[in-house]
Write an enzyme that holds these catalytic residues in place. Structure first.
Site, PDB file in Angstrom:
ATOM      1  N   THR A  73      48.101  38.219  38.461  1.00 12.87           N
ATOM      2  CA  THR A  73      47.515  39.427  37.741  1.00 12.87           C
ATOM      3  C   THR A  73      48.656  38.867  36.168  1.00 12.87           C
ATOM      4  O   THR A  73      50.261  39.336  36.326  1.00 12.87           O
ATOM      5  CB  THR A  73      47.250  40.146  38.163  1.00 12.87           C
ATOM      6  OG1 THR A  73      46.077  39.725  38.856  1.00 12.87           O
ATOM      7  CG2 THR A  73      46.345  41.329  37.328  1.00 12.87           C
TER       8      THR A  73
HETATM    9  C1  LIG Z   1      40.076  34.952  48.198  1.00 12.29           C
HETATM   10  C2  LIG Z   1      40.887  34.958  48.736  1.00 12.29           C
HETATM   11  C3  LIG Z   1      41.343  36.726  49.283  1.00 12.29           C
HETATM   12  C4  LIG Z   1      42.752  36.729  48.840  1.00 12.29           C
HETATM   13  C5  LIG Z   1      42.660  37.287  47.396  1.00 12.29           C
HETATM   14  C6  LIG Z   1      43.730  37.595  46.679  1.00 12.29           C
HETATM   15  O1  LIG Z   1      43.447  39.529  46.629  1.00 12.29           O
HETATM   16  N1  LIG Z   1      44.312  37.467  45.556  1.00 12.29           N
HETATM   17  C7  LIG Z   1      45.472  38.123  45.094  1.00 12.29           C
HETATM   18  C8  LIG Z   1      47.179  37.960  45.260  1.00 12.29           C
HETATM   19  C9  LIG Z   1      47.090  38.478  46.754  1.00 12.29           C
HETATM   20  C10 LIG Z   1      47.667  39.461  47.007  1.00 12.29           C
HETATM   21  C11 LIG Z   1      47.730  40.013  48.132  1.00 12.29           C
HETATM   22  C12 LIG Z   1      47.749  38.988  49.368  1.00 12.29           C
HETATM   23  C13 LIG Z   1      47.227  37.819  49.036  1.00 12.29           C
HETATM   24  C14 LIG Z   1      46.780  37.317  47.427  1.00 12.29           C
HETATM   25  C15 LIG Z   1      45.110  38.390  43.101  1.00 12.29           C
HETATM   26  O2  LIG Z   1      44.863  37.297  43.103  1.00 12.29           O
HETATM   27  N2  LIG Z   1      45.817  39.463  42.887  1.00 12.29           N
HETATM   28  C16 LIG Z   1      45.397  39.129  41.149  1.00 12.29           C
HETATM   29  C17 LIG Z   1      44.403  41.125  40.832  1.00 12.29           C
HETATM   30  C18 LIG Z   1      43.271  40.973  41.777  1.00 12.29           C
HETATM   31  C19 LIG Z   1      42.711  42.313  41.988  1.00 12.29           C
HETATM   32  C20 LIG Z   1      42.447  39.837  41.283  1.00 12.29           C
HETATM   33  B1  LIG Z   1      46.915  39.547  40.558  1.00 12.29           B
HETATM   34  O3  LIG Z   1      47.728  40.839  40.929  1.00 12.29           O
HETATM   35  O4  LIG Z   1      47.371  38.431  40.906  1.00 12.29           O
END
Ligand SMILES: C#CCCCC(=O)N[C@@H](Cc1ccccc1)C(=O)N[C@@H](CC(C)C)B(O)O
Length: 197
Positions: free
Chosen positions: A1
């Site tokens: 992100t």
């Molecule tokens: C679908 C599904 C499972 C996890 C999705 C999921 O939280 N992905 C996270 C990365 C992450 C984080 C902690 C554990 C695992 C995976 C993600 O994409 N975060 C983005 C922001 C959010 C608000 C969308 B960005 O920070 O990259």
């Protein structure tokens, strides 16, 4: 992100990419990471999608009740404080990076940064997320106090576009929200169509 927000005279610009990933898999290429918590208050989310959605839900509901009780728009400071209280008190069980930004009658445009540990600090601009490291130099080189709304919007879109090019965990489209006393303007531009790197 990659998430970012900038204050200008009379409001704020918030921006984010739209990629949700699980390792190398893109779970959502059109995510909405700039979430509304009140009429003129929004939050940019990074870290765990689930954790940040839960925190946002709590603040959305609390502010909705609070607005009724006080009979006017809640302040951005209050929204940021609510996020901070929950992020700080649960810091061992959360992975949530937040940028709270909006407009209120008291202080006008405001940006508050709430990084991983749950600290809360008011800033003129903020960026966070895995892609933010790639654009700190661009921001230092290009940020100027006193930029107009239009200049802030272009600045945010350009910065996030560069991060999307370099960070594998950022991508999709660039979503922005411009908040002033009189309006909330949402926009979406395709990230890889910009002539920026
Ligand atoms: C679908 C599904 C499972 C996890 C999705 C999921 O939280 N992905 C996270 C990365 C992450 C984080 C902690 C554990 C695992 C995976 C993600 O994409 N975060 C983005 C922001 C959010 C608000 C969308 B960005 O920070 O990259």
């Amino acid at each position: 992100t990659t998430i970012m927000a900038v204050e200008f005279d009379g409001g704020v610009v918030l921006g984010a990419d739209s990629r949700t990933s699980t390792g190398d898999y893109v779970a959502n290429r059109a995510s909405r990471k700039v979430s509304k918590v009140h009429d003129r208050i929004f939050v940019c989310r990074c870290g765990s999608a689930a954790d940040t959605q839960a925190l946002t839900g709590f603040v959305l509901n609390y502010l909705g009740q609070h607005a009724v009780e006080i009979g006017k728009l809640p302040t951005v400071n209050t929204a940021a404080n609510l996020f901070k209280i929950m992020a700080y008190n649960n810091k061992d069980n959360l992975m949530a990076g937040l940028i709270v930004a909006g407009w209120d009658e008291k202080e006008g445009g405001q940006v508050y940064s709430i990084p991983l540990g749950g600290a809360r600090i008011r800033v003129p601009w903020a960026c966070d997320g895995s892609g933010s490291g790639y654009i700190k130099g661009f921001i230092d080189a290009n940020y100027r106090p006193g930029m107009t709304q239009a200049e802030c919007l272009e600045f945010v879109q350009k910065a996030i576009s560069f991060a999307m090019s370099r960070d594998g965990s950022s991508g999709g489209v660039i979503r922005t929200v411009v908040v002033t006393k009189d309006k909330v303007d949402e926009s979406m531009i395709v990230g890889n169509k910009l002539p920026y790197g």
